[in-house]
Design an enzyme around this catalytic site. Structure first.
Site, PDB file in Angstrom:
ATOM      1  N   PHE A 139       0.855  -1.198   0.000  1.00  0.00           N
ATOM      2  CA  PHE A 139       0.000   0.000   0.000  1.00  0.00           C
ATOM      3  C   PHE A 139       0.881   1.234   0.000  1.00  0.00           C
ATOM      4  CE2 PHE A 139      -2.411   3.501   1.781  1.00  0.00           C
ATOM      5  CZ  PHE A 139      -3.595   3.414   1.064  1.00  0.00           C
ATOM      6  N   ASP A 224       9.258   2.853   1.624  1.00  0.00           N
ATOM      7  CA  ASP A 224       8.073   3.564   2.088  1.00  0.00           C
ATOM      8  C   ASP A 224       7.957   3.272   3.577  1.00  0.00           C
ATOM      9  OD1 ASP A 224       5.554   4.309   2.910  1.00  0.00           O
ATOM     10  OD2 ASP A 224       4.548   3.686   1.072  1.00  0.00           O
ATOM     11  N   LYS A 253       2.400   9.635   8.479  1.00  0.00           N
ATOM     12  CA  LYS A 253       1.774   9.118   9.698  1.00  0.00           C
ATOM     13  C   LYS A 253       2.450   9.637  10.979  1.00  0.00           C
ATOM     14  CE  LYS A 253      -0.997   5.535   7.736  1.00  0.00           C
ATOM     15  NZ  LYS A 253      -0.670   4.901   6.473  1.00  0.00           N
TER      16      LYS A 253
HETATM   17  C1  LIG Z   1      -0.913   5.202   5.034  1.00  0.00           C
HETATM   18  C2  LIG Z   1       0.144   4.845   4.072  1.00  0.00           C
HETATM   19  C3  LIG Z   1       0.368   5.613   2.915  1.00  0.00           C
HETATM   20  C4  LIG Z   1      -0.515   6.760   2.512  1.00  0.00           C
HETATM   21  O1  LIG Z   1      -0.422   7.831   3.403  1.00  0.00           O
HETATM   22  P1  LIG Z   1      -1.524   8.993   3.331  1.00  0.00           P
HETATM   23  O2  LIG Z   1      -1.064   9.986   4.355  1.00  0.00           O
HETATM   24  O3  LIG Z   1      -2.837   8.372   3.648  1.00  0.00           O
HETATM   25  O4  LIG Z   1      -1.485   9.549   1.955  1.00  0.00           O
HETATM   26  C5  LIG Z   1       1.437   5.271   2.104  1.00  0.00           C
HETATM   27  N1  LIG Z   1       2.223   4.228   2.409  1.00  0.00           N
HETATM   28  C6  LIG Z   1       2.039   3.477   3.509  1.00  0.00           C
HETATM   29  C7  LIG Z   1       2.973   2.356   3.797  1.00  0.00           C
HETATM   30  C8  LIG Z   1       0.981   3.753   4.379  1.00  0.00           C
HETATM   31  O5  LIG Z   1       0.769   2.989   5.451  1.00  0.00           O
END
Ligand SMILES: *Cc1c(COP(=O)(O)O)cnc(C)c1O
Length: 393
Positions: A139, A224, A253
């Site tokens: 994700f 990421d 986050k």
């Molecule tokens: C939540 C998440 C995103 C997206 O972040 P947003 O602030 O919702 O755009 C991208 N990568 C990972 C691994 C995430 O957990």
């Protein structure tokens, strides 16, 4: 739920664009590990603002930073550097070992920047190579490029043709990554622990294998760390535990502990954007920078990562008792990004029953239940959560 919750819930449904079902409660305030709805009902929060509120709900350091900064400067303009932006950039680079940072407001925005930076580097250094290998079940966010990077088959065609240039390979399979590399590939994008995928960790050998592969093929390794960063998996950044250094890292986050903030970090040699190629109105926004600085200092000073390791181990031990009784299986994850599968019930049923009983948890997959509480969680909170969970497994 009572009449007030229902009245507010109906107003929310009337006014807010539908993007998915939500429980019939409306949250009003929070403090530490606790959230309260409009009827004053208390919830012990093991969702943590979706792995966001590392320092708990409405932490004093964030409130102070916002008040102080709001009185001094709310916004200058992305066309000027501002002082708190420089201070935060320097301290974040010190803590992470990177050379350069760009700030955004969301994880998807930081990942967009990472994709662009890798493609720009490919244009300059790799004869226009632009392809990115990412993982099944991953994700990366909800902008169109981040959706194309995300490993969900249903997203390939959801909004018309997906952005081309992404190849998805199975996670934790170094052979598959190697086989997908050709002259068009410029980077590998990976989560050190797949968060939305159900708290599935990469093995150390796999991550080290990806680093070696990227070095061998002269392509970029992008982590990421939107969900794994900021102490969540037991070290300030997950790459530190894995013993490899990515070329690009994205954070969001936990970085703002609830305030919208994200970052894209890289090395000097990959700093290839030229005038006008990347930006954003809120990049380096002073309120966000002040919060970021305060959250970083607090996270380090209180050894939030150490707490994630300790309390994460405690949660595993407690879940282990349920596992021995055959109620849960496949306890997995790192630090305070943990999940398990229910052997008897749907995850969504467990989530709904726990909520009625005052505990917030999440189910990212049909059988899975995930814990991602604020990183300041203590053993006593775990004891309370386990007591409630035990009634609904
Ligand atoms: C939540 C998440 C995103 C997206 O972040 P947003 O602030 O919702 O755009 C991208 N990568 C990972 C691994 C995430 O957990």
């Amino acid at each position: 739920m009572g009449a007030d919750n229902l009245a507010w819930y109906e107003r929310a449904r009337e006014s807010l664009l539908y993007v998915g079902p939500k429980p019939e409660i409306v949250i009003e305030r929070g403090s530490g590990l606790e959230l309260f709805d409009v009827e004053g009902r208390r919830y012990l929060d093991f969702v943590g603002g979706w792995a966001v509120d590392g320092l708990g709900h409405s932490p004093a350091v964030v409130a102070e930073a916002l008040t102080r900064q709001a009185a001094e400067l709310v916004n200058a303009s992305p066309s000027y550097f501002n002082r708190v932006q420089v201070e935060f950039a320097e301290e974040l680079l010190d803590a992470s070992g990177f050379d350069k940072v760009w700030f955004g407001s969301s994880g998807a925005e930081a990942n967009e920047g990472a994709i662009k930076l890798a493609r720009k580097w490919g244009k300059k250094e790799k004869k226009g190579a632009f392809g990115i290998i990412s993982m099944s079940n991953s994700f990366h966010g909800r902008t169109l490029a981040a959706m194309a990077a995300t490993g969900k088959e249903e997203w390939r065609t959801l909004y018309g043709p997906a952005l081309p240039g992404f190849v998805h390979v199975p996670y934790n399979d170094i052979g598959a990554a190697r086989a997908a590399i050709n002259d068009e590939i410029v980077a590998i994008l990976v989560e050190p622990v797949q968060g939305e995928g159900g708290a599935v960790p990469a093995s150390v050998e796999y991550i080290q294998g990806l680093r070696a592969l990227c070095d061998e093929k002269n392509i970029l390794l992008i982590f990421d760390e939107v969900q794994t960063g900021y102490g969540r998996t037991g070290s300030l950044f997950a790459f530190q535990r894995l013993g490899v250094e990515p070329d690009i890292m994205t954070l969001a986050k936990g970085i703002g502990s609830g305030f919208p903030l994200s970052a894209l970090l890289t090395r000097n040699r990959f700093s290839v954007f030229e005038k006008g190629e990347h930006g954003g109105t809120y990049s380096g926004q002073p309120l966000a920078m002040a919060v970021g600085l305060a959250v970083l200092r607090e996270t380090i000073a209180r050894d939030i990562s150490g707490n994630a390791r300790r309390v994460g181990a405690y949660i595993r031990e407690k879940l282990g008792f349920f596992e021995e009784r055959g109620l849960v299986a496949d306890i997995r994850g790192e630090g305070l990004l943990l999940a398990f599968d229910s052997t008897r019930r749907e995850g969504s049923e467990i989530v709904a029953d726990c909520l009625k009983d005052g505990l917030l948890v999440n189910s990212p997959r049909p059988k899975a239940v995930r814990f991602m509480p604020p990183l300041i969680v203590e053993e006593r909170h775990v004891d309370e959560a386990i007591l409630i969970l035990g009634r609904h497994l």
